[in-house]
Design a protein around this motif. Structure first.
Motif, PDB file in Angstrom:
ATOM      1  N   TYR A 194       0.854  -1.176   0.000  1.00  0.00           N
ATOM      2  CA  TYR A 194       0.000   0.000   0.000  1.00  0.00           C
ATOM      3  C   TYR A 194       0.896   1.235   0.000  1.00  0.00           C
ATOM      4  CZ  TYR A 194      -4.153  -2.693   1.452  1.00  0.00           C
ATOM      5  OH  TYR A 194      -5.219  -3.559   1.521  1.00  0.00           O
ATOM      6  N   ARG A 195       0.286   2.358  -0.295  1.00  0.00           N
ATOM      7  CA  ARG A 195       0.998   3.626  -0.126  1.00  0.00           C
ATOM      8  C   ARG A 195       0.030   4.678   0.397  1.00  0.00           C
ATOM      9  NH1 ARG A 195       2.106   5.448  -6.447  1.00  0.00           N
ATOM     10  NH2 ARG A 195      -0.078   5.922  -6.987  1.00  0.00           N
ATOM     11  N   GLN A 196       0.630   5.649   1.082  1.00  0.00           N
ATOM     12  CA  GLN A 196      -0.155   6.761   1.605  1.00  0.00           C
ATOM     13  C   GLN A 196       0.593   8.052   1.349  1.00  0.00           C
ATOM     14  OE1 GLN A 196      -1.365   6.414   5.730  1.00  0.00           O
ATOM     15  NE2 GLN A 196      -3.043   7.859   5.398  1.00  0.00           N
ATOM     16  N   ALA A 197       0.018   8.870   0.499  1.00  0.00           N
ATOM     17  CA  ALA A 197       0.593  10.167   0.190  1.00  0.00           C
ATOM     18  C   ALA A 197       0.106  11.191   1.218  1.00  0.00           C
ATOM     19  CB  ALA A 197       0.186  10.595  -1.219  1.00  0.00           C
ATOM     20  N   PRO A 198       0.829  12.280   1.391  1.00  0.00           N
ATOM     21  CA  PRO A 198       0.428  13.296   2.367  1.00  0.00           C
ATOM     22  C   PRO A 198      -0.993  13.779   2.127  1.00  0.00           C
ATOM     23  CG  PRO A 198       2.634  13.748   1.574  1.00  0.00           C
ATOM     24  CD  PRO A 198       2.103  12.622   0.741  1.00  0.00           C
ATOM     25  N   GLY A 199      -1.807  13.730   3.156  1.00  0.00           N
ATOM     26  CA  GLY A 199      -3.170  14.216   3.068  1.00  0.00           C
ATOM     27  C   GLY A 199      -4.143  13.301   2.339  1.00  0.00           C
ATOM     28  N   LYS A 200      -3.667  12.104   1.986  1.00  0.00           N
ATOM     29  CA  LYS A 200      -4.535  11.175   1.244  1.00  0.00           C
ATOM     30  C   LYS A 200      -4.710   9.873   2.018  1.00  0.00           C
ATOM     31  CE  LYS A 200      -3.548  12.951  -3.375  1.00  0.00           C
ATOM     32  NZ  LYS A 200      -3.176  12.595  -4.772  1.00  0.00           N
TER      33      LYS A 200
ATOM     34  N   ARG B 168      -4.727   5.807   2.572  1.00  0.00           N
ATOM     35  CA  ARG B 168      -3.859   4.713   2.179  1.00  0.00           C
ATOM     36  C   ARG B 168      -4.542   3.933   1.055  1.00  0.00           C
ATOM     37  NH1 ARG B 168      -1.049   1.291   6.935  1.00  0.00           N
ATOM     38  NH2 ARG B 168      -0.648   3.462   7.512  1.00  0.00           N
ATOM     39  N   GLU B 169      -3.770   3.582   0.021  1.00  0.00           N
ATOM     40  CA  GLU B 169      -4.353   2.854  -1.104  1.00  0.00           C
ATOM     41  C   GLU B 169      -3.522   1.622  -1.441  1.00  0.00           C
ATOM     42  OE1 GLU B 169      -4.444   5.168  -4.723  1.00  0.00           O
ATOM     43  OE2 GLU B 169      -2.302   5.589  -4.681  1.00  0.00           O
ATOM     44  N   LEU B 170      -4.219   0.599  -1.889  1.00  0.00           N
ATOM     45  CA  LEU B 170      -3.565  -0.632  -2.315  1.00  0.00           C
ATOM     46  C   LEU B 170      -2.975  -0.423  -3.700  1.00  0.00           C
ATOM     47  CD1 LEU B 170      -3.084  -3.728  -1.999  1.00  0.00           C
ATOM     48  CD2 LEU B 170      -5.345  -4.052  -3.018  1.00  0.00           C
ATOM     49  N   VAL B 171      -1.697  -0.693  -3.859  1.00  0.00           N
ATOM     50  CA  VAL B 171      -1.077  -0.535  -5.173  1.00  0.00           C
ATOM     51  C   VAL B 171      -0.731  -1.860  -5.833  1.00  0.00           C
ATOM     52  CG1 VAL B 171      -0.204   1.781  -4.724  1.00  0.00           C
ATOM     53  CG2 VAL B 171       1.227  -0.186  -4.165  1.00  0.00           C
ATOM     54  N   ALA B 172      -0.469  -2.890  -5.037  1.00  0.00           N
ATOM     55  CA  ALA B 172      -0.122  -4.170  -5.629  1.00  0.00           C
ATOM     56  C   ALA B 172      -0.328  -5.274  -4.605  1.00  0.00           C
ATOM     57  CB  ALA B 172       1.328  -4.172  -6.113  1.00  0.00           C
ATOM     58  N   ALA B 173      -0.674  -6.440  -5.111  1.00  0.00           N
ATOM     59  CA  ALA B 173      -0.837  -7.612  -4.259  1.00  0.00           C
ATOM     60  C   ALA B 173      -0.327  -8.824  -5.009  1.00  0.00           C
ATOM     61  CB  ALA B 173      -2.293  -7.792  -3.871  1.00  0.00           C
ATOM     62  N   ILE B 174       0.077  -9.812  -4.262  1.00  0.00           N
ATOM     63  CA  ILE B 174       0.559 -11.048  -4.870  1.00  0.00           C
ATOM     64  C   ILE B 174       0.021 -12.219  -4.069  1.00  0.00           C
ATOM     65  CG2 ILE B 174       2.755 -10.999  -3.591  1.00  0.00           C
ATOM     66  CD1 ILE B 174       4.059 -12.134  -6.209  1.00  0.00           C
ATOM     67  N   THR B 175      -0.517 -13.193  -4.768  1.00  0.00           N
ATOM     68  CA  THR B 175      -1.058 -14.358  -4.083  1.00  0.00           C
ATOM     69  C   THR B 175       0.067 -15.251  -3.579  1.00  0.00           C
ATOM     70  OG1 THR B 175      -1.151 -15.767  -6.030  1.00  0.00           O
ATOM     71  CG2 THR B 175      -3.026 -14.290  -5.653  1.00  0.00           C
TER      72      THR B 175
ATOM     73  N   THR C 235       5.260   9.819  -4.819  1.00  0.00           N
ATOM     74  CA  THR C 235       5.730  10.227  -3.500  1.00  0.00           C
ATOM     75  C   THR C 235       4.712   9.837  -2.435  1.00  0.00           C
ATOM     76  OG1 THR C 235       7.021  12.073  -4.376  1.00  0.00           O
ATOM     77  CG2 THR C 235       6.338  12.218  -2.068  1.00  0.00           C
ATOM     78  N   ALA C 236       5.166   9.015  -1.497  1.00  0.00           N
ATOM     79  CA  ALA C 236       4.282   8.478  -0.467  1.00  0.00           C
ATOM     80  C   ALA C 236       5.107   7.621   0.481  1.00  0.00           C
ATOM     81  CB  ALA C 236       3.175   7.626  -1.099  1.00  0.00           C
ATOM     82  N   VAL C 237       4.474   7.250   1.573  1.00  0.00           N
ATOM     83  CA  VAL C 237       5.033   6.202   2.428  1.00  0.00           C
ATOM     84  C   VAL C 237       4.453   4.875   1.940  1.00  0.00           C
ATOM     85  CG1 VAL C 237       5.301   5.311   4.758  1.00  0.00           C
ATOM     86  CG2 VAL C 237       5.227   7.784   4.364  1.00  0.00           C
TER      87      VAL C 237
END
Length: 112
Positions: free
Chosen positions: A36-42, A44-51, A89-91
């Motif tokens: 996941y990533r979390q940008a400033p003020g946004k 947290r969103e899932l960006v990739a997953a792997i089974t 840019t994000a954590v």
């Protein structure tokens, strides 16, 4: 359950970074993993997953630039980010969904 991310840092637009997440405390090969990533003020969103079998899935907006992979021998999941963009840019956080476990995050900053 412990997840430790690394590999973040500063990158220039068009560059690449490889994030790593070393895991412990659970049977890695039996588990799906995610980034996941979390940008400033946004949110947290899932960006990739792997089974657990190695099949990847991506957020549509990053699927041409991000690659998730896993090394079961090292209990590690990776996220390769190519063609970096300022909006990356994000954590970035590693996640083990079954345990709702999270790492501390690694900062990615993209700037010229």
């Amino acid at each position: 359950v412990q997840l430790v991310e690394s590999g973040g840092g500063f990158g220039q637009p068009g560059g690449s970074l490889r994030l790593s997440c070393i895991t412990s405390g659970f049977i890695f090969t039996d588990n799906h993993m995610a980034w996941y990533r979390q940008a400033p003020g946004k949110r947290r969103e899932l960006v990739a997953a792997i089974t657990k079998g190695g099949s990847p899935n991506y957020l549509n907006s990053v699927k041409d630039r991000f690659t998730i992979s896993r090394d079961n021998a090292k209990n590690t999941v990776y996220l390769q980010i190519n063609n970096l963009k300022p909006e990356d840019t994000a954590v970035y956080f590693c996640n083990a969904p079954l345990f709702d476990a999270w790492g501390q995050g690694t900062q990615v900053t993209v700037s010229s």
